[in-house]
Structures are given as C-alpha cells and as structure tokens.
Design a protein around this motif. Structure first.
Motif, mmCIF file in Angstrom:
data_model
loop_
_atom_site.group_PDB
_atom_site.id
_atom_site.type_symbol
_atom_site.label_atom_id
_atom_site.label_comp_id
_atom_site.label_asym_id
_atom_site.label_seq_id
_atom_site.Cartn_x
_atom_site.Cartn_y
_atom_site.Cartn_z
ATOM 1 N N HIS A 2 -7.776 0.736 9.762
ATOM 2 C CA HIS A 2 -6.539 0.380 10.460
ATOM 3 C C HIS A 2 -6.428 -1.119 10.685
ATOM 4 N N GLN A 3 -7.512 -1.743 11.118
ATOM 5 C CA GLN A 3 -7.468 -3.144 11.524
ATOM 6 C C GLN A 3 -7.591 -4.106 10.356
ATOM 7 N N HIS A 4 -8.391 -3.728 9.347
ATOM 8 C CA HIS A 4 -8.693 -4.683 8.271
ATOM 9 C C HIS A 4 -8.295 -4.197 6.888
ATOM 10 N N GLY A 5 -7.755 -2.994 6.785
ATOM 11 C CA GLY A 5 -7.291 -2.510 5.494
ATOM 12 C C GLY A 5 -8.393 -2.158 4.518
ATOM 13 N N ILE A 6 -9.611 -1.960 5.015
ATOM 14 C CA ILE A 6 -10.718 -1.572 4.144
ATOM 15 C C ILE A 6 -10.506 -0.128 3.707
ATOM 16 N N ARG A 7 -10.758 0.143 2.438
ATOM 17 C CA ARG A 7 -10.468 1.476 1.904
ATOM 18 C C ARG A 7 -11.733 2.285 1.654
ATOM 19 N N LYS A 8 -12.608 1.796 0.776
ATOM 20 C CA LYS A 8 -13.751 2.597 0.335
ATOM 21 C C LYS A 8 -15.001 2.241 1.141
ATOM 22 N N ILE A 9 -15.590 3.254 1.755
ATOM 23 C CA ILE A 9 -16.760 3.047 2.605
ATOM 24 C C ILE A 9 -17.796 4.120 2.290
ATOM 25 N N ALA A 10 -19.061 3.721 2.240
ATOM 26 C CA ALA A 10 -20.175 4.654 2.050
ATOM 27 C C ALA A 10 -20.961 4.749 3.346
ATOM 28 N N ILE A 11 -21.287 5.983 3.744
ATOM 29 C CA ILE A 11 -22.132 6.228 4.913
ATOM 30 C C ILE A 11 -23.378 6.951 4.436
ATOM 31 N N VAL A 12 -24.540 6.379 4.698
ATOM 32 C CA VAL A 12 -25.816 7.006 4.353
ATOM 33 C C VAL A 12 -26.524 7.333 5.661
ATOM 34 N N ASP A 13 -26.778 8.618 5.872
ATOM 35 C CA ASP A 13 -27.348 9.102 7.121
ATOM 36 C C ASP A 13 -28.827 9.401 6.917
ATOM 37 N N SER A 14 -29.693 8.688 7.642
ATOM 38 C CA SER A 14 -31.145 8.834 7.478
ATOM 39 C C SER A 14 -31.800 9.518 8.669
ATOM 40 N N ASP A 15 -31.016 10.220 9.468
ATOM 41 C CA ASP A 15 -31.535 10.958 10.612
ATOM 42 C C ASP A 15 -32.231 12.233 10.140
ATOM 43 N N VAL A 16 -33.194 12.726 10.919
ATOM 44 C CA VAL A 16 -33.885 13.960 10.548
ATOM 45 C C VAL A 16 -32.949 15.167 10.637
ATOM 46 N N HIS A 17 -31.897 15.049 11.436
ATOM 47 C CA HIS A 17 -30.907 16.114 11.581
ATOM 48 C C HIS A 17 -29.697 15.811 10.712
ATOM 49 N N HIS A 18 -29.182 16.818 10.076
ATOM 50 C CA HIS A 18 -27.994 16.647 9.241
ATOM 51 C C HIS A 18 -26.840 16.063 10.048
ATOM 52 N N GLY A 19 -26.161 15.066 9.479
ATOM 53 C CA GLY A 19 -25.025 14.442 10.144
ATOM 54 C C GLY A 19 -23.774 15.294 9.994
ATOM 55 N N ASP A 20 -23.788 16.466 10.616
ATOM 56 C CA ASP A 20 -22.714 17.436 10.407
ATOM 57 C C ASP A 20 -21.371 16.971 10.944
ATOM 58 N N GLY A 21 -21.374 16.183 12.011
ATOM 59 C CA GLY A 21 -20.119 15.682 12.548
ATOM 60 C C GLY A 21 -19.450 14.698 11.611
ATOM 61 N N THR A 22 -20.215 13.757 11.096
ATOM 62 C CA THR A 22 -19.666 12.781 10.147
ATOM 63 C C THR A 22 -19.179 13.495 8.896
ATOM 64 N N GLN A 23 -19.948 14.453 8.417
ATOM 65 C CA GLN A 23 -19.530 15.230 7.246
ATOM 66 C C GLN A 23 -18.206 15.938 7.519
ATOM 67 N N ASP A 24 -18.080 16.550 8.681
ATOM 68 C CA ASP A 24 -16.872 17.281 9.039
ATOM 69 C C ASP A 24 -15.647 16.370 9.034
ATOM 70 N N ILE A 25 -15.776 15.194 9.586
ATOM 71 C CA ILE A 25 -14.643 14.277 9.719
ATOM 72 C C ILE A 25 -14.173 13.762 8.367
#
Length: 451
Positions: free
Chosen positions: A135-158
């Motif tokens: 919204h603020q900077h017009g960035i389009r493509k973003i990669a999120i790499v989750d290294s937590d021992v628990h699955h990042g289910d919330g981020t995946q859902d969103i």
C-alpha cells in the motif's frame, strides 16, 4: 559508507499470556544483555531504531478482527507490528540494507480472521508488513521464508491465494507438533498454485539436512521467483535446546542460513530456550545480516558432530526436496482446473483451533475463479468458545490485484449478506481503495474506514 543493519528491540514488558508461560519477556532480555555485553550495538555496521505504533488501519488492511481490532490487540501488539513496519520503511528508503525486528508478541499463527489468540499469536506481523509495503510503497512481489519449528499456518492462510507472495515454510513434521499442518500437498489456491511450499522435517533433523533443504530448494526457488523483498519469519525453536521442539539446529546453522538467504528483514517468531539458544542465535543472525564474522559464536555446550541423523530420514528429506522442486519447475504446465474444478468459485472448509483461547472455528472459504485477477475471497466463519458463546461472521476481501468485475461483485455480496440475519458481523476489506467496512447486526450500524 556501506549501508547498515537495523535492529529494533521490543520485549513487551506489559504483555504476557501468564507469568510462567514460555512466551515471555525474558526471551528478549537475555539476548539484549548478550548483545550489549559483546558491544555489538556500538559497531558502525549496526543502527538501533526505536519502536513505533502501527495504526488500527494497518491491522484491518490484513485482518478481520472479531468484533473489532480493539478486542484482539493490545498496545504491545501494535508496537510489535509497527516496529516491523519501521524497519520495512528504512529498508525501502535505502537508509539500511537490512534489519532484524527482535520483538514480541509473535504473529505467524494469526490467520486472516481473528477470534482470539492461537499459538501465542493475535495478529500477523509479517503479513501486516507485506500489505503495508504494498500500500505505502507499491512493492508487488515478496518472498516469505519461515524457519520456525512450527508451521507458519497463519501466514500461509493469508497469502494462500496470492500469486505475488511466495511462502516457504520448513518446520517439524505437523504429525508430531502444533499446529498439525504444513504438508507437501498444501500448495496454494487456484490462482496461486505452487506459491506455497511446505517442507515438513522429521524430528531430529540437524544442520546438514537443514543446509541441504536451503541449498537445493529454498534458494533456487526464491531466486527463480525474483522477489523485490525477502522476509524471514525467524523462529528459533528448531534449535537443539528448545523445550517445545524436537529438532537439532545450531546457532551456526541459523547464521549460515541468514548469510545465504540474504533477507531484507528478519522478524523474530518462536524460540523458547531463553538462556541456551536465543542469545547466541540472535547474535549470529545480527552478525550475518551485517556481514560480520560469526565463526567464534558458539553455544557453551556445543560439540561439533554431536548430532547424527538417521540415513533413512535424510533420504526421506532428499526425496521431498526433489518432489517439491519438480512441482515448482512444472507449475506453469499444470492444468489447475483438474485440481480445483471449473466452477465460478473454489471452496474449501477449514477447522481452526485456538489452543490458547480454547476457541473452535469452522470456516467455509470461497475464492472467485477469475481469469483477470486472483479473485476476491469470502469467508463464512462460525467460532464457538464452550457451549454458550458463539459468533458468526462473514468477510469479503478484495485483493490489491483485483479486476473491476471482482471488485464490483464483492461489494454486491457484502451488501446482500448485510440484509441476512445469519451473521452477527459482516466485513468488507478493499485493498484496492484501502477501505474497511464493518456491519454489526445487533446495532444495525455500519462503520467505514477509508484510506
């Protein structure tokens, strides 16, 4: 002069689930003591930033908080999310080359619809950052790499239906740990197939296999995706001393991971070995981001070669990496209609358990199968706490990339559902115009917040 690495500390002294809960302020205090004792914050490569508050609008851009944001977040949550946004602004402006938000409360288990706290999370700091940067900077493509021992289910859902967000999570196998999700068949929705990749690792996985997954899957996929920004959900409970996980990663491996991935932003998630892991892992991550030698940082009980991995489990991971690599390489050739059908909408039912607040939620999610955009998303949610307290809500979300037809149809659905008596609250989230609407049936009132 070379650009610096930004660091923000926010221990959230006034927020805790309980005084003895693993997710408490000491998680950050031992780290802060270690880093200041080593003089890291005095190095010319490091710049410390003060936390800042996110606004309620920043939260509604990402979440549907029931009944409203004020019921689900404290000031501590707003500061944690705002701190991440502060570093995001500083990276985009070029003030710093990268940053590490060492903040709490954590967020990667918080889903699009929020009825309470689950997995120690109410709102999702990384997801709020992504929507803010768009919204603020017009960035389009973003990669999120989750290294937590628990699955990042919330981020995946969103971001499950978002083709412009690559989400990769490697974690302990969900059959052995909370939240019981994150398997290789969870690959994204019809408009974002293979933009979600999960690597469920067997308990006991150690550094060598960690690096194999990184070198042979994570790095090649991220490079091929060509994101404008890389975010690391920096959970540290894969460490061999963590009381909540059963993995065998070391601080050195976390540092090597950070050095190779080169994230623009690392955001602290889990990690509950307060004395034996967090001070060392956090220190090496800062040093790796700042391109400072971290070879001499070791846990006091670290012994090289201490952990031996089962050849059968190693072979299992290698096969999984090969399988996921093939899925990524061939994603453009896949006929998604054979997976998701050919109807106007793709629908899936979900059951979500809030382990902290003991809420059981049933969701029916629908995404518009549109040829011109990712399609608007609607969710019918029924949440129940015990036998007496329940709430029914209906949400409509219009993505940043929505076409005019989907935007118009989403507004029509919102107006139609408002007239029904089935739901206690009806919400509309229009990311194109930065508009958020809430309709409360019991009051017969609507609140509109516009950008």
């Amino acid at each position: 002069m070379p650009k610096k690495t930004g660091v923000i500390f926010f221990p959230a002294f006034d927020w805790a689930i309980s005084p003895t809960h693993p997710e408490r302020e000491e998680r950050l205090l031992y780290t802060r003591d270690q880093i200041f004792e080593e003089g890291v914050m005095d190095l010319p490569q490091i710049q410390e930033f003060a936390p800042r508050l996110a606004t309620l609008k920043d939260i509604t851009r990402t979440h549907f908080c029931v009944p409203q944001v004020q019921n689900q977040v404290t000031e501590a949550h707003l500061i944690a999310a705002g701190s991440v946004m502060q570093l995001g602004d500083s990276v985009v402006s070029g003030e710093i080359q990268n940053g590490f938000a060492i903040v709490r409360p954590p967020g990667h288990h918080a889903m699009r619809v929020v009825h309470g706290n689950r997995g120690f999370c109410n709102i999702n700091n990384e997801a709020i950052l992504v929507d803010y940067l768009r919204h603020q900077h017009g960035i389009r493509k973003i990669a999120i790499v989750d290294s937590d021992v628990h699955h990042g289910d919330g981020t995946q859902d969103i971001f499950y239906h978002d083709p412009d967000v690559l989400f990769i999570s490697f974690h302990q196998d969900g059959r052995t740990i909370y939240p019981g999700t994150g398997f290789t068949n969870e690959l994204g929705g019809p408009g974002a197939y293979a933009r979600t990749l999960n690597v469920p690792l067997p308990p006991g996985t150690a550094d060598e296999t960690f690096m194999y997954v990184l070198d042979n899957l994570v790095l090649p996929v991220v490079k091929d995706f060509q994101p404008e920004l890389i975010i690391n959900s920096a959970g540290q409970d894969n460490h061999y001393s963590d009381p909540l996980g059963s993995m065998r990663f070391t601080a050195r491996a976390y540092a090597d991971f950070t050095k190779k991935l080169k994230p623009h932003l690392a955001v602290l998630e889990g990690g509950y070995a307060i004395e034996t892991a967090l001070p060392y892992v956090n220190l090496t991550i800062i040093l790796a981001l700042a391109e400072i030698d971290y070879a001499n940082v070791k846990e006091p009980d670290y012994v090289p070669g201490k952990f031996k991995e089962s050849p059968e489990k190693v072979a299992q991971v290698h096969r999984m990496v090969e399988h996921l690599s093939e899925i990524w390489a061939n994603k453009a050739k896949v006929d998604v209609s054979k997976i998701f059908g050919t109807g106007k909408h793709y629908q899936r039912n979900k059951f979500i358990y809030y382990d902290t607040d003991y809420i059981e939620e049933k969701q029916q999610e629908q995404v518009r199968m549109c040829t011109d955009c990712p399609g608007y998303l609607s969710i019918a949610s029924h949440a129940q706490r015990g036998h007496r307290t329940s709430v029914r809500v209906y949400t409509v979300s219009i993505p940043f990339q929505a076409c005019p037809s989907c935007q118009c149809e989403a507004y029509d659905i919102y107006e139609r559902v408002k007239k029904q008596q089935e739901y206690d609250f009806v919400y509309l989230q229009d990311k194109l115009t930065d508009t958020y609407r809430t309709y409360a049936k019991n009051k017969g009132q609507e609140w509109i917040t516009e950008g």
